[in-house]
Design an enzyme around this catalytic site. Structure first.
Site, mmCIF file in Angstrom:
data_model
loop_
_atom_site.group_PDB
_atom_site.id
_atom_site.type_symbol
_atom_site.label_atom_id
_atom_site.label_comp_id
_atom_site.label_asym_id
_atom_site.label_seq_id
_atom_site.Cartn_x
_atom_site.Cartn_y
_atom_site.Cartn_z
ATOM 1 N N ASN A 10 0.852 -1.311 0.094
ATOM 2 C CA ASN A 10 -0.086 0.155 0.019
ATOM 3 C C ASN A 10 0.993 1.247 -0.028
ATOM 4 O O ASN A 10 1.323 1.597 1.103
ATOM 5 C CB ASN A 10 -0.927 -0.039 1.223
ATOM 6 C CG ASN A 10 -1.769 1.185 1.303
ATOM 7 O OD1 ASN A 10 -1.903 2.036 0.671
ATOM 8 N ND2 ASN A 10 -2.537 1.184 2.506
ATOM 9 N N ARG A 48 -2.777 -2.308 -3.346
ATOM 10 C CA ARG A 48 -3.852 -1.534 -3.082
ATOM 11 C C ARG A 48 -3.830 -0.100 -3.966
ATOM 12 O O ARG A 48 -2.834 0.654 -3.687
ATOM 13 C CB ARG A 48 -3.856 -0.950 -1.589
ATOM 14 C CG ARG A 48 -5.209 -0.145 -1.174
ATOM 15 C CD ARG A 48 -5.174 0.219 0.229
ATOM 16 N NE ARG A 48 -6.299 1.165 0.216
ATOM 17 C CZ ARG A 48 -6.364 2.149 0.907
ATOM 18 N NH1 ARG A 48 -5.185 2.713 1.403
ATOM 19 N NH2 ARG A 48 -7.254 3.025 1.077
ATOM 20 N N HIS A 93 -13.073 2.441 0.591
ATOM 21 C CA HIS A 93 -13.239 1.460 1.744
ATOM 22 C C HIS A 93 -13.812 0.120 1.195
ATOM 23 O O HIS A 93 -14.356 -0.714 1.990
ATOM 24 C CB HIS A 93 -14.008 1.807 2.907
ATOM 25 C CG HIS A 93 -13.421 2.768 3.891
ATOM 26 N ND1 HIS A 93 -13.887 3.832 4.584
ATOM 27 C CD2 HIS A 93 -11.874 3.040 4.017
ATOM 28 C CE1 HIS A 93 -13.210 4.522 5.166
ATOM 29 N NE2 HIS A 93 -11.789 4.188 4.894
ATOM 30 N N LEU A 126 -15.138 2.448 10.552
ATOM 31 C CA LEU A 126 -14.768 3.639 11.538
ATOM 32 C C LEU A 126 -13.339 3.454 11.820
ATOM 33 O O LEU A 126 -13.150 3.039 12.896
ATOM 34 C CB LEU A 126 -15.791 3.600 12.723
ATOM 35 C CG LEU A 126 -16.994 3.605 12.556
ATOM 36 C CD1 LEU A 126 -17.943 3.553 13.875
ATOM 37 C CD2 LEU A 126 -17.906 4.654 11.542
ATOM 38 N N ARG A 145 -11.310 15.034 8.553
ATOM 39 C CA ARG A 145 -12.370 15.352 7.458
ATOM 40 C C ARG A 145 -13.697 15.909 8.348
ATOM 41 O O ARG A 145 -14.281 14.962 9.037
ATOM 42 C CB ARG A 145 -12.210 14.160 6.526
ATOM 43 C CG ARG A 145 -11.073 13.875 5.760
ATOM 44 C CD ARG A 145 -11.295 13.207 4.824
ATOM 45 N NE ARG A 145 -10.369 11.773 4.868
ATOM 46 C CZ ARG A 145 -10.164 10.679 4.839
ATOM 47 N NH1 ARG A 145 -11.233 10.153 4.294
ATOM 48 N NH2 ARG A 145 -9.226 9.890 5.013
ATOM 49 N N GLU A 182 -7.952 -5.653 5.415
ATOM 50 C CA GLU A 182 -7.908 -5.408 4.142
ATOM 51 C C GLU A 182 -6.906 -6.179 3.378
ATOM 52 O O GLU A 182 -6.849 -6.296 2.303
ATOM 53 C CB GLU A 182 -7.886 -3.757 4.044
ATOM 54 C CG GLU A 182 -9.046 -3.113 4.573
ATOM 55 C CD GLU A 182 -8.852 -1.695 4.540
ATOM 56 O OE1 GLU A 182 -9.307 -0.693 3.507
ATOM 57 O OE2 GLU A 182 -8.510 -1.296 5.759
HETATM 58 P P1 AMP Z 1 -7.799 3.008 12.176
HETATM 59 O O1 AMP Z 1 -7.765 3.918 10.946
HETATM 60 O O2 AMP Z 1 -8.942 1.609 11.476
HETATM 61 O O3 AMP Z 1 -6.420 2.592 12.588
HETATM 62 O O4 AMP Z 1 -8.480 3.527 13.558
HETATM 63 C C1 AMP Z 1 -7.933 4.580 14.144
HETATM 64 C C2 AMP Z 1 -9.057 5.200 15.030
HETATM 65 O O5 AMP Z 1 -9.447 4.038 15.959
HETATM 66 C C3 AMP Z 1 -8.367 6.171 15.850
HETATM 67 O O6 AMP Z 1 -9.392 7.330 15.962
HETATM 68 C C4 AMP Z 1 -8.214 5.472 17.367
HETATM 69 O O7 AMP Z 1 -8.265 6.532 18.350
HETATM 70 C C5 AMP Z 1 -9.422 4.678 17.201
HETATM 71 N N1 AMP Z 1 -9.090 3.494 18.285
HETATM 72 C C6 AMP Z 1 -8.230 2.598 18.508
HETATM 73 N N2 AMP Z 1 -8.420 2.033 19.618
HETATM 74 C C7 AMP Z 1 -9.351 2.491 20.291
HETATM 75 C C8 AMP Z 1 -10.010 2.217 21.543
HETATM 76 N N3 AMP Z 1 -9.722 1.431 22.354
HETATM 77 N N4 AMP Z 1 -11.084 3.066 21.965
HETATM 78 C C9 AMP Z 1 -11.518 3.998 21.166
HETATM 79 N N5 AMP Z 1 -11.036 4.361 19.884
HETATM 80 C C10 AMP Z 1 -9.995 3.466 19.361
#
Ligand code: AMP
Length: 394
Positions: free
Chosen positions: A10, A87, A176, A205, A237, A381
């Site tokens: 990626n 990717r 996504h 998310l 964003r 992914e």
């Molecule tokens: P990603 O882009 O999928 O890695 O997700 C990143 C987001 O997941 C960030 O906003 C992190 O703060 C959130 N995240 C990861 N672990 C936790 C957790 N234990 N509680 C709340 N948010 C989390």
């Protein structure tokens, strides 16, 4: 036939994230990141089991990083790498599924670059470097947009003059797709339903966020649009705003297009609302301590998410389940419970303990007894890209 090995790549404009995947194992055999490429501080980090390593690559570009990486990959793969999956963010209307890379496919990815000026050229750097280093190895492009090419026209067209669509590709594409596809297949497995005969709402998310309506294995609507800025509140964003905001900021404050773009993409979302952080974990901690901005950011995030899911339900004939995935979806019982609390009209309700338990890679059903299914499904992914690559090797 022995289990095959696929390297998943990626590329960003100055980075390469990679994972080596063996089809028989769920964990990555080798993974890592090359970053700050093109600068004096360029560096390659990797991890193989408990073993970690780093290598400085002063002024190294994508090719230099891959040249260092590929022997490590061959070694970790026991000498047999079967293919590389790249990717690629934008496949436009041209790509409805993954494609084996050849000169025509590369030309098509280049032609789509105006729709993704930051992302597609970066992917091409990695593709061209990998092909020049390993011309004999089958290589595949897997597109974030391809899964959403099944959207019906009433879901993908904007209500703007037709020539903008016909001549300039102004329409909704969605992103996504790899994640929404992977988790909807997993959800069907978990529920004991056939992918081809089930209907799902999915919420990915992470730093970027999107919802998707999936019917019989096909995307029928999604919240991101022509670019990944449309839809939900995200880390930095804004998601949806009044389209007149652009004109207003230009006229009232004299802002340039670049300033408006940067504000909406980099200074908005959870960060803009909270004036504190783009990171949900930090915001939850601040909310616990009474931080007003963090509290508001979480409220807006969950309400807008619920509103989008309710809108997506228009595309479903029935609801077999709601899926939460991505860093926030997989780890935040708070976000899940606040979101579901807004969706009483869909009869959704959570089991408090199952919701609290489903964190850090633990997935499964979290709905209250007698209510429609709600599943936490860790996304992968890289694995989906490897599976798509393997499917094209036959
Ligand atoms: P990603 O882009 O999928 O890695 O997700 C990143 C987001 O997941 C960030 O906003 C992190 O703060 C959130 N995240 C990861 N672990 C936790 C957790 N234990 N509680 C709340 N948010 C989390």
């Amino acid at each position: 036939m022995p289990a095959r090995n696929i390297l998943v790549i990626n590329c960003g404009s100055s980075s390469i994230k990679f994972a080596l995947i063996n089809e028989a194992h769920s964990h990555f055999t080798l993974s890592g990141l090359a970053e700050r490429l093109g600068s004096h501080d360029a560096v390659l980090h990797w991890q193989r089991g408990d073993e970690k390593g780093s290598l400085m690559l002063p002024d190294g570009d994508h090719r230099a990083a891959l040249a260092q990486l590929l022997p490590l990959v061959q070694n970790a793969a026991g000498g047999t790498l079967h293919g590389i999956g790249h990717r690629v963010v934008h496949g436009g209307e041209h790509f409805t599924s993954a494609s084996l890379l050849d000169p025509q496919v590369i030309a098509a990815i280049r032609a789509i670059a105006p729709l993704a000026p930051l992302h597609n050229p970066a992917s091409l750097l990695g593709i061209e470097a990998a092909l020049s280093l390993h011309p004999q190895l089958p290589q595949v492009a897997v597109f974030d947009t391809a899964f959403h090419q099944s959207l019906p026209e009433h879901a993908y067209r904007y209500a703007v003059p037709e020539h903008l669509y016909r001549e300039h590709g102004v329409r909704r594409y969605g992103f996504h797709g790899t994640s929404h596809r992977y988790v909807s297949h997993r959800a069907a497995e978990i529920a004991g339903l056939a992918v081809g005969d089930s209907s799902w709402l999915s919420a990915h998310l992470g730093n970027g966020c999107s919802t998707c309506a999936i019917v019989n294995g096909q995307s029928r609507d999604t919240s991101m649009g022509m670019t990944p800025l449309e839809g939900l509140v995200m880390g930095t964003r804004s998601g949806d705003v009044d389209p007149n905001l652009h004109g207003h900021l230009a006229r009232a404050l004299g802002w340039s297009l670049e300033q408006i773009d940067a504000m909406l993409n980099k200074d908005s979302g959870l960060l803009g609302l909270s004036s504190l952080s783009n990171d949900m974990r930090s915001l939850e901690q601040a909310r616990d301590q009474g931080h007003v901005g963090a509290t508001l950011a979480i409220e807006v995030f969950c309400y807008r998410l619920a509103k989008s899911l309710a809108a997506m339900s228009c595309a479903l004939p029935q609801l077999d389940g709601l899926i939460f995935t991505g860093g926030i979806g997989e780890n935040s019982p708070l976000v899940r419970s606040k979101t579901v609390a807004h969706l009483k009209l869909l009869n959704l309700a959570l089991d408090k303990e199952a919701n609290a338990r489903s964190i850090r890679g633990v997935g499964g059903p979290i709905q209250a007894y007698g209510h429609p299914r709600v599943l936490v499904v860790p996304t992968n992914e890289e694995r989906q890209i490897a599976l798509d690559t393997l499917a094209l090797l036959h």
